[in-house]
Design a protein around this motif. Structure first.
Motif, PDB file in Angstrom:
ATOM      1  N   GLN A 148      -8.004  18.571 -52.248  1.00  0.00           N
ATOM      2  CA  GLN A 148      -8.496  18.750 -53.570  1.00  0.00           C
ATOM      3  C   GLN A 148      -8.118  17.968 -54.563  1.00  0.00           C
ATOM      4  O   GLN A 148      -8.750  17.783 -55.601  1.00  0.00           O
ATOM      5  CB  GLN A 148      -7.927  20.372 -53.971  1.00  0.00           C
ATOM      6  N   GLY A 149      -7.015  17.025 -54.216  1.00  0.00           N
ATOM      7  CA  GLY A 149      -6.532  16.042 -55.156  1.00  0.00           C
ATOM      8  C   GLY A 149      -7.753  14.788 -55.213  1.00  0.00           C
ATOM      9  O   GLY A 149      -8.556  14.654 -54.276  1.00  0.00           O
ATOM     10  N   GLU A 150      -7.511  14.048 -56.336  1.00  0.00           N
ATOM     11  CA  GLU A 150      -8.428  12.923 -56.372  1.00  0.00           C
ATOM     12  C   GLU A 150      -8.021  11.736 -55.449  1.00  0.00           C
ATOM     13  O   GLU A 150      -8.530  10.856 -55.289  1.00  0.00           O
ATOM     14  CB  GLU A 150      -8.552  12.574 -57.825  1.00  0.00           C
ATOM     15  N   GLN A 151      -6.740  11.682 -55.058  1.00  0.00           N
ATOM     16  CA  GLN A 151      -5.987  10.673 -54.189  1.00  0.00           C
ATOM     17  C   GLN A 151      -6.250  10.745 -52.954  1.00  0.00           C
ATOM     18  O   GLN A 151      -6.213  12.033 -52.502  1.00  0.00           O
ATOM     19  CB  GLN A 151      -4.491  10.662 -54.716  1.00  0.00           C
ATOM     20  N   PRO A 152      -6.230   9.764 -52.104  1.00  0.00           N
ATOM     21  CA  PRO A 152      -6.269   9.941 -50.771  1.00  0.00           C
ATOM     22  C   PRO A 152      -4.828  10.392 -50.169  1.00  0.00           C
ATOM     23  O   PRO A 152      -4.036  10.279 -50.826  1.00  0.00           O
ATOM     24  CB  PRO A 152      -6.658   8.483 -49.934  1.00  0.00           C
ATOM     25  N   PHE A 153      -4.704  10.891 -49.061  1.00  0.00           N
ATOM     26  CA  PHE A 153      -3.542  11.768 -48.476  1.00  0.00           C
ATOM     27  C   PHE A 153      -3.174  11.138 -47.154  1.00  0.00           C
ATOM     28  O   PHE A 153      -4.077  10.980 -46.516  1.00  0.00           O
ATOM     29  CB  PHE A 153      -3.506  12.941 -48.792  1.00  0.00           C
ATOM     30  N   ASN A 154      -1.919  11.395 -46.943  1.00  0.00           N
ATOM     31  CA  ASN A 154      -1.320  11.348 -45.502  1.00  0.00           C
ATOM     32  C   ASN A 154      -0.492  12.529 -45.078  1.00  0.00           C
ATOM     33  O   ASN A 154       0.375  12.724 -46.258  1.00  0.00           O
ATOM     34  CB  ASN A 154      -0.498   9.925 -45.368  1.00  0.00           C
ATOM     35  N   PHE A 155      -1.018  13.362 -44.245  1.00  0.00           N
ATOM     36  CA  PHE A 155      -0.496  14.596 -43.833  1.00  0.00           C
ATOM     37  C   PHE A 155       0.179  14.315 -42.433  1.00  0.00           C
ATOM     38  O   PHE A 155      -0.734  13.905 -41.687  1.00  0.00           O
ATOM     39  CB  PHE A 155      -1.164  15.674 -44.085  1.00  0.00           C
ATOM     40  N   THR A 156       1.482  14.387 -42.336  1.00  0.00           N
ATOM     41  CA  THR A 156       2.074  14.160 -41.062  1.00  0.00           C
ATOM     42  C   THR A 156       2.878  15.424 -40.626  1.00  0.00           C
ATOM     43  O   THR A 156       3.565  16.143 -41.329  1.00  0.00           O
ATOM     44  CB  THR A 156       3.166  13.143 -41.065  1.00  0.00           C
ATOM     45  N   PHE A 157       2.598  15.976 -39.203  1.00  0.00           N
ATOM     46  CA  PHE A 157       3.177  17.129 -38.922  1.00  0.00           C
ATOM     47  C   PHE A 157       3.559  16.958 -37.244  1.00  0.00           C
ATOM     48  O   PHE A 157       2.973  16.345 -36.594  1.00  0.00           O
ATOM     49  CB  PHE A 157       2.632  18.272 -39.072  1.00  0.00           C
ATOM     50  N   LEU A 158       4.583  17.965 -36.945  1.00  0.00           N
ATOM     51  CA  LEU A 158       5.123  17.658 -35.429  1.00  0.00           C
ATOM     52  C   LEU A 158       5.424  19.020 -35.078  1.00  0.00           C
ATOM     53  O   LEU A 158       5.717  19.882 -35.704  1.00  0.00           O
ATOM     54  CB  LEU A 158       6.519  16.960 -35.470  1.00  0.00           C
ATOM     55  N   THR A 159       4.918  19.362 -33.661  1.00  0.00           N
ATOM     56  CA  THR A 159       4.841  20.415 -33.038  1.00  0.00           C
ATOM     57  C   THR A 159       6.165  20.568 -32.449  1.00  0.00           C
ATOM     58  O   THR A 159       6.936  19.641 -32.319  1.00  0.00           O
ATOM     59  CB  THR A 159       3.559  20.491 -31.886  1.00  0.00           C
ATOM     60  N   ALA A 160       6.516  21.850 -31.962  1.00  0.00           N
ATOM     61  CA  ALA A 160       7.752  21.880 -31.145  1.00  0.00           C
ATOM     62  C   ALA A 160       7.616  22.753 -30.086  1.00  0.00           C
ATOM     63  O   ALA A 160       8.739  22.686 -29.186  1.00  0.00           O
ATOM     64  CB  ALA A 160       8.864  22.578 -32.284  1.00  0.00           C
ATOM     65  N   ASN A 161       6.621  23.518 -29.763  1.00  0.00           N
ATOM     66  CA  ASN A 161       6.877  24.591 -28.499  1.00  0.00           C
ATOM     67  C   ASN A 161       6.938  23.582 -27.491  1.00  0.00           C
ATOM     68  O   ASN A 161       7.591  24.411 -26.370  1.00  0.00           O
ATOM     69  CB  ASN A 161       5.238  25.168 -28.449  1.00  0.00           C
ATOM     70  N   THR A 162       6.509  22.499 -27.228  1.00  0.00           N
ATOM     71  CA  THR A 162       6.609  21.791 -25.897  1.00  0.00           C
ATOM     72  C   THR A 162       8.094  21.005 -25.500  1.00  0.00           C
ATOM     73  O   THR A 162       8.327  20.430 -24.653  1.00  0.00           O
ATOM     74  CB  THR A 162       5.505  20.920 -25.697  1.00  0.00           C
ATOM     75  N   HIS A 163       8.948  21.384 -26.391  1.00  0.00           N
ATOM     76  CA  HIS A 163      10.153  20.719 -26.294  1.00  0.00           C
ATOM     77  C   HIS A 163      11.038  21.484 -25.219  1.00  0.00           C
ATOM     78  O   HIS A 163      10.799  22.506 -24.761  1.00  0.00           O
ATOM     79  CB  HIS A 163      11.239  21.245 -27.443  1.00  0.00           C
ATOM     80  N   PHE A 164      11.758  20.612 -24.282  1.00  0.00           N
ATOM     81  CA  PHE A 164      12.690  21.132 -23.241  1.00  0.00           C
ATOM     82  C   PHE A 164      13.483  22.132 -23.913  1.00  0.00           C
ATOM     83  O   PHE A 164      13.938  21.944 -24.848  1.00  0.00           O
ATOM     84  CB  PHE A 164      13.280  19.736 -22.572  1.00  0.00           C
ATOM     85  N   THR A 165      14.124  22.862 -23.138  1.00  0.00           N
ATOM     86  CA  THR A 165      13.889  23.076 -21.667  1.00  0.00           C
ATOM     87  C   THR A 165      12.965  24.287 -21.682  1.00  0.00           C
ATOM     88  O   THR A 165      12.921  25.323 -22.073  1.00  0.00           O
ATOM     89  CB  THR A 165      15.170  23.833 -20.997  1.00  0.00           C
ATOM     90  N   ASP A 166      11.938  24.023 -20.791  1.00  0.00           N
ATOM     91  CA  ASP A 166      11.065  24.858 -20.487  1.00  0.00           C
ATOM     92  C   ASP A 166       9.800  25.352 -21.412  1.00  0.00           C
ATOM     93  O   ASP A 166       8.849  26.063 -21.264  1.00  0.00           O
ATOM     94  CB  ASP A 166      11.442  26.491 -19.776  1.00  0.00           C
ATOM     95  N   GLY A 167      10.144  24.944 -22.713  1.00  0.00           N
ATOM     96  CA  GLY A 167       9.193  25.008 -23.913  1.00  0.00           C
ATOM     97  C   GLY A 167       9.362  26.503 -24.458  1.00  0.00           C
ATOM     98  O   GLY A 167      10.080  27.466 -23.902  1.00  0.00           O
ATOM     99  N   TYR A 168       8.520  26.899 -25.316  1.00  0.00           N
ATOM    100  CA  TYR A 168       8.512  28.066 -26.088  1.00  0.00           C
ATOM    101  C   TYR A 168       7.267  28.624 -25.953  1.00  0.00           C
ATOM    102  O   TYR A 168       6.095  28.175 -26.417  1.00  0.00           O
ATOM    103  CB  TYR A 168       8.755  28.081 -27.688  1.00  0.00           C
ATOM    104  N   LEU A 169       7.241  29.618 -25.102  1.00  0.00           N
ATOM    105  CA  LEU A 169       5.760  30.370 -24.582  1.00  0.00           C
ATOM    106  C   LEU A 169       5.492  31.194 -25.834  1.00  0.00           C
ATOM    107  O   LEU A 169       6.113  32.597 -25.688  1.00  0.00           O
ATOM    108  CB  LEU A 169       5.632  31.119 -23.046  1.00  0.00           C
ATOM    109  N   GLU A 170       4.570  31.337 -26.698  1.00  0.00           N
ATOM    110  CA  GLU A 170       4.245  32.454 -27.733  1.00  0.00           C
ATOM    111  C   GLU A 170       3.540  33.599 -27.017  1.00  0.00           C
ATOM    112  O   GLU A 170       2.937  33.365 -25.993  1.00  0.00           O
ATOM    113  CB  GLU A 170       3.246  31.567 -28.801  1.00  0.00           C
ATOM    114  N   GLU A 171       3.480  34.614 -27.884  1.00  0.00           N
ATOM    115  CA  GLU A 171       2.711  35.762 -27.448  1.00  0.00           C
ATOM    116  C   GLU A 171       1.416  35.387 -27.684  1.00  0.00           C
ATOM    117  O   GLU A 171       0.962  34.832 -28.375  1.00  0.00           O
ATOM    118  CB  GLU A 171       2.973  36.804 -28.473  1.00  0.00           C
TER     119      GLU A 171
END
Length: 524
Positions: A334-357
């Motif tokens: 919504q802003g007038e400037q261009p943007f950079n949005f960076t984000f990082l997932t976590a579910n697939t981290h070892f050990t065995d990952g996190y299985l959501e409902e």
């Protein structure tokens, strides 16, 4: 008095033996669970602090290490046990025949025995974890980084007249192995069909003629190192004793990174993590280079999006990450400037990952099911993004941060021995077309100039940091010198890196060394 001394000696003996067992059990667990993890990564996290680490990681470590610990401890204590009346003889009956086995009377020399076993254990750990090789690397020196480093301050970096917004989605431990073999992966079947489709329908830089990606590289193969290397073109090299980035306001002050460039060009900068952003110095990096607005689990709690009791895995799950990411992206757009949005997932981290409902159980292992659900989540996000008005002028880069560290023989059980594991990448809605996206040999270092090129930025010489713009036909350092040579050179000490990238920390270390030398001379 003698009884007290004996009691103290006995207590010290068993403490030392327990320490020995703990050292050996820990070393065995690390080698079995993290066969690809280097000593540099372990030292980085130990010296930068483990704040924010998921409790599940510690619990899994304890569960898998307790049995080896007890077995080793029992084995170490056995020689000290007094059998019958003679402490130096074991009587074994075999078919009514008695066999006497004489053993050294260790009970009298128990403290010496305990110290000796601890010394042996420390030496074994030293070799097993590769500390000797790491120290050899620190003692060696190379000018390779100095000879090939290109600073963004020394070359022309030209943005298009209409600047494009940039979204970078880092997928925890996402590699191409989970794609079926016919498509370029290593699995007998595709675990991540949505991500496979995204790579197939968009730009995927590959080491083969099929779906592929960057090869593992020295100093880039854990999360913080990956975030740094893909946005600076540099490996993360932290000499022992110099990592204060958990507390310092500066993270690699001499690096000229993506955030520095985008901030100078007037971009709005925001980063989001589903865990504690302080873990490994991530927050300091993004604040130091671009002054990003950083959202993490603590922010979510502070803003009332969740409570502390609702924490899961490393903080909050990926469903919440994508939900709140959409909200932040919509606000930035919504802003007038261009943007950079960076984000990082976590579910697939070892050990065995996190299985959501709500995630399925199509596969035999939880880890596969976690990856399968992550693939669906990414596809849903991509579909949402493409439906937004601002997408026309927005580029999406999807990157795995590094290879999975899942141990226990998980990958060898599914992959052919000759398969080369690579990191996932896909570039969506770029204005630039690559000259040759396939059959390239490259690393995460090359992502830095490539990301900039994906939003239409022209880079003089197509090189930044140690990276090469993959949209161009210019050779990468891997292609020019060979992967082994480059990794060998990056592994050893670089005076240029210490002086120009680390800067203050290196100078302070030199000052401390000089002060110690002066002190030693005075004492002499």
């Amino acid at each position: 008095m003698k009884r007290i001394i004996k009691a103290i000696i006995t207590v010290l003996t068993y403490i030392l033996l327990a320490t020995t067992a703990l050292v050996l059990a820990t070393a065995i667990y690390i080698r079995q669970s993290f066969p690809e993890q280097g000593i540099d990564e372990m030292l980085f996290y130990l010296t930068s602090g483990l704040e924010g680490t998921s409790n599940d990681v510690f619990i899994t470590g304890i569960q898998q290490g307790i049995i080896p610990f007890l077995i080793i401890l029992l084995f170490l204590i056995l020689p000290l046990i007094k059998f019958k009346k003679r402490e130096n003889r074991i009587e074994i009956s075999i078919r009514k025949k008695k066999l006497n086995i004489h053993i050294f009377p260790l009970r009298r020399l128990r403290l010496i025995y305990a110290l000796f076993t601890l010394a042996i254990a420390l030496f074994a750990c030293y070799k097993m974890l590769g500390v000797d090789e790491y120290l050899d690397q620190l003692n060696a020196e190379s000018t390779f980084i100095e000879d090939h480093y290109v600073s963004g301050t020394d070359v022309s970096i030209t943005f298009p007249e209409e600047k494009r917004s940039l979204i970078i989605l880092y997928l925890e431990s996402m590699e191409n192995s989970f794609i079926d073999r016919e498509s370029g992966g290593g699995w007998p079947y595709t675990v991540i069909p949505e991500l496979e489709q995204i790579a197939r329908e968009n730009i995927n830089f590959s080491n083969t003629g099929k779906i592929g990606g960057p090869l593992p590289t020295q100093g880039t193969d854990w999360t913080v190192a990956s975030l740094f290397s893909t946005t600076s073109g540099l490996p993360l090299k932290i000499p022992v004793g110099q990592n204060r980035y958990r507390y310092s306001d500066d993270f690699m002050p001499g690096a000229y990174a993506l955030g520095d460039i985008l901030k100078q060009e007037g971009y709005q900068l925001s980063a989001m993590f589903g865990s504690n952003a302080k873990f490994g110095g991530r927050k300091n990096y993004y604040k130091s280079h671009g002054d990003y607005k950083v959202f993490d689990v603590n922010t979510a709690i502070h803003e009332g999006k969740m409570t502390a009791s609702e924490k899961v895995w490393w903080g909050f799950d990926d469903s919440d990450l994508f939900k709140w990411a959409k909200e932040e992206i919509s606000t930035l757009a919504q802003g007038e400037q261009p943007f950079n949005f960076t984000f990082l997932t976590a579910n697939t981290h070892f050990t065995d990952g996190y299985l959501e409902e709500g995630a399925g159980n199509k596969y035999d292992t939880q880890y596969e099911n976690v990856y399968a659900y992550s693939s669906k989540q990414v596809q849903e996000f991509v579909t949402w993004l493409k439906g937004q008005d601002f997408y026309e002028n927005t580029t999406l880069v999807i990157l795995g941060d590094h290879l999975s560290m899942q141990g226990g023989g998980f990958f060898p059980a599914h992959l052919n021995k000759e398969y080369q594991r690579t990191i996932y990448n896909a570039f969506l809605n770029t204005t630039t077309k690559p000259v040759q996206p396939k059959n390239r040999t490259f690393s995460l270092l090359d992502m830095y100039p490539t990301i900039l090129a994906s939003i239409g930025v022209n880079i003089e010489g197509d090189r930044l940091g140690l990276g090469t713009n993959l949209f161009s036909d210019k050779q990468t350092l891997f292609e020019q010198y060979g992967r082994k040579h480059v990794n060998d050179q990056l592994a050893v000490n670089s005076r240029f890196y210490n002086q120009n990238i680390l800067q203050d920390d290196y100078l302070e270390l030199l000052k401390q060394a000089e002060e110690e030398q002066v002190k030693e001379k005075k004492e002499e």
